[in-house]
Structures are given as C-alpha cells and as structure tokens.
Design a protein around this motif. Structure first.
Motif: not given
Length: 132
Positions: A29-44, A59-60, A126-132
């Motif tokens: 996630y850190g290598d491929a996703c965070a740059v777009c989805h953000g470190p916490l998965g908020k899309g930022d 997160t939703g 890991y994405v599942e762990r980002l759920q709020e």
C-alpha cells in the motif's frame, strides 16, 4: 522428543522470517497506493490533486457495502479485472505486479476456494484494516 523440539524450533524460525500478510499489505500500500489514496486511505494522497478524478476514499468501503468488507470487489479493482472495459480509468492495473509469489486459496463469497496471488490478498487485507 529432542528431534520434535528441534524440528519445531526450525519451523518457528522459518515462519518468523516470513512477514505477516498485513505487513506485506502495508508495504505494498505504501509503495503503490498511498501516493493517490493517501496514507490513511482517505483519497488525499500527494498526487490526488493532479488527477482528473479524485481517488476513492477507501475507509468507507465496508460502510457502503452494508458493513461487510467487499474483498472480492476490492481485489478485482486492484487487479484491474473489473476495469478492463474502462480504458480511460485513472487507477492503474496492478494485477501483473502482484502476480509474483505464490497463490493462496481465497473464498471471495461464492463458497469456492480460488487460487489468488498472495500479494493481492495481503494488499486487500490491509485495505480492510483502513475501514472506519
């Protein structure tokens, strides 16, 4: 008994060298996703503002799916499987990148164990762990 203890210790030593799936997923996630989805998965993520379409808030996903994490759908999006008919989509397909390594059986809700790339499963976990 001594042989059993030695074998058990060796096995434990080997499994200690294998990162837990969530750690593998976190790294991917850190290598491929965070740059777009953000470190916490908020899309930022840092590139979110430069894209023609804002990245999804990850997160939703469970909340939008009746409280159940849509593992199969998430893996299909990451892999690119359900986006093949959308050549103008913003998110890249990661299927080929995640193919290396072994296949693990996964039931994505249809009651069947489907051989799935372990790295893809780890990233979805890991994405599942980002759920709020």
């Amino acid at each position: 008994m001594t042989r059993f203890l030695i074998c058990t210790a060796a096995l434990l030593g080997l499994t200690a060298c294998v990162p837990p799936p969530v750690e593998v997923g976190r790294a991917l996630y850190g290598d491929a996703c965070a740059v777009c989805h953000g470190p916490l998965g908020k899309g930022d993520g840092s590139l979110a503002g430069d894209l023609p379409k804002r990245p999804a808030d990850l997160t939703g996903l469970s909340a939008r799916n009746g409280g159940v994490f849509p593992q199969g759908a998430v893996m299909a999006v990451i892999d690119g499987y359900n986006r093949r008919d959308d050549p103008h989509g913003v998110m890249p397909e990661f299927g080929e990148v995640l193919q290396e390594g072994r296949l693990v059986p996964v039931d994505i809700g249809d009651g069947r164990q489907t051989p799935t790339p372990e790295r893809l499963v780890a990233l979805a976990a890991y994405v599942e762990r980002l759920q709020e």
